[in-house]
Design a protein around this motif. Sequence first.
Motif, mmCIF file in Angstrom:
data_model
loop_
_atom_site.group_PDB
_atom_site.id
_atom_site.type_symbol
_atom_site.label_atom_id
_atom_site.label_comp_id
_atom_site.label_asym_id
_atom_site.label_seq_id
_atom_site.Cartn_x
_atom_site.Cartn_y
_atom_site.Cartn_z
ATOM 1 N N ALA A 126 -52.883 42.219 -45.482
ATOM 2 C CA ALA A 126 -53.031 42.108 -46.929
ATOM 3 C C ALA A 126 -53.193 40.651 -47.362
ATOM 4 O O ALA A 126 -53.795 40.369 -48.407
ATOM 5 N N ARG A 127 -52.684 39.738 -46.536
ATOM 6 C CA ARG A 127 -52.771 38.311 -46.873
ATOM 7 C C ARG A 127 -52.690 37.489 -45.589
ATOM 8 O O ARG A 127 -51.971 37.864 -44.649
ATOM 9 N N ASP A 179 -55.337 30.844 -49.211
ATOM 10 C CA ASP A 179 -54.906 32.076 -48.555
ATOM 11 C C ASP A 179 -56.008 33.137 -48.668
ATOM 12 O O ASP A 179 -56.715 33.206 -49.677
ATOM 13 N N LEU A 180 -56.108 33.972 -47.649
ATOM 14 C CA LEU A 180 -57.092 35.047 -47.658
ATOM 15 C C LEU A 180 -56.423 36.354 -48.045
ATOM 16 O O LEU A 180 -55.337 36.681 -47.547
ATOM 17 N N THR A 181 -57.066 37.113 -48.928
ATOM 18 C CA THR A 181 -56.573 38.436 -49.306
ATOM 19 C C THR A 181 -57.698 39.442 -49.059
ATOM 20 O O THR A 181 -58.445 39.785 -49.971
ATOM 21 N N PRO A 182 -57.831 39.924 -47.814
ATOM 22 C CA PRO A 182 -58.956 40.789 -47.466
ATOM 23 C C PRO A 182 -58.775 42.218 -47.961
ATOM 24 O O PRO A 182 -57.648 42.739 -47.988
ATOM 25 N N ASP A 239 -48.633 42.164 -43.870
ATOM 26 C CA ASP A 239 -49.286 43.467 -43.804
ATOM 27 C C ASP A 239 -49.142 44.191 -45.146
ATOM 28 O O ASP A 239 -48.446 43.715 -46.053
ATOM 29 N N PRO A 240 -49.799 45.345 -45.317
ATOM 30 C CA PRO A 240 -49.735 46.049 -46.603
ATOM 31 C C PRO A 240 -48.329 46.440 -47.030
ATOM 32 O O PRO A 240 -48.084 46.668 -48.229
ATOM 33 N N ASP A 241 -47.371 46.513 -46.101
ATOM 34 C CA ASP A 241 -45.989 46.850 -46.439
ATOM 35 C C ASP A 241 -45.134 45.637 -46.752
ATOM 36 O O ASP A 241 -43.930 45.766 -47.013
#
Length: 428
Positions: free
Chosen positions: A319-320, A260-263, A295-297
Amino acid sequence: MTLQSLWKQLHHRPHRSIRGLTLAEVLISVITAGIVIGGAGYGLAAITAANRTEDARAERRMEMSRALEFISDEVKTARGIARDPAGELAVQSPSFSLPSGAQLLLVINTSRASESIVYYLAPPPANSVLQGPQVLYRWGPAFDATGNYSNANTPTNWASRPLLDLVANTAGTGTCETTNQTQIPTNNADRRGLFICLDTDGDTQQGRLASLQLSSNINRVIGGNERLNLNTQAFARNSSSGSGGGGLPPGLLNPANNGDLTPPDDVSLRFQVLGGAIQCGTRDVPVTTNLEFTDPDGNRTTATINQNNPLNKDPGTVARVRVESISNLRQVNCGNNITISTGPNRPNSNNFRVLKNGDSIPNFIPFNNQASIDVFLRPILGADGRVRIRDNQLIYLFELGTTSQNSSAFDMQDNVVLVTVNPEQTQP
């Protein structure tokens, strides 16, 4: 003597005869006049021709300057210029097809568009108003009234448009520094009326300082063709540093996240499907590539991409990211679908691999004489067989035919996905 007698003497004095011009004298006069008039006419014609040539020269230089200025402006807002444009074209600009007989020159990577912008030379089309012998074309997004890209994220709608006509068939006398610059095209014999000298700056994939060498011809009224040479320099100011300096930001690929990507919130992302091959018997199996975004939320959304439709995500919106590939075996009556996904605690985690610049590709024999991994990665493989992508890119490989690594069908080339991290921040 009286006045009367004087008048008689004058009146009876013999008159001199009036003699006309001879034929020879007339001819000489005519010839002399013709020479004078002809010389004056030639001088007037020469002056007129010189004025026209000077006007054409000034106009041509202005058109060349405008073309170079246009390219320079686009380079200034870019991240870099591909050192091997042919090698990076299929990955950076998958929606573009180079016309037959064209010479590829610039593949410009920019954060303002979903694919790289392409410049190339080609002869003018038949029955065209363009004169050639070469025409400089640009493939990229269109501009709106304010000078911004109007369709930056829809490269399938981009078009090749002529930027400059009357480009010479052969290059001028300029040269590149062999030790400090990369020449595009690399072979001197292949140079046409525009070539590029790209400074070496330690990045093996792309450069930032480009010297553009442009040559054109004008047809003088008297004296034949005249070669005009013009050059300029352009520097790509938009670096790919991001929050973590060069390459991939820290934490993007945390091992605990299992793919998983967490930019960070200051980078954007681009996702592209490069290809793949999976068969059941002789039947091709359709493959679906899904991206699950958090998303961030904490809200989740899913998007599907394919080779013709890459996807871009703006900074601060993700977010992910979970990357998922599905082999649609049911569509070809070949059993149940197989789904492979990144993420912790996901089953069959050995069925995907993540590769970065410089990594070796897995050594698997393709099933049933299918294309091997290197076929799909050929545009971005170096001579040593290692992955040759930019430091801010990574590759996902998926095996979707079987979950058994001992099976002959386990070849890790069923789906190939490229991810590009495009940091938003720039450096002056």
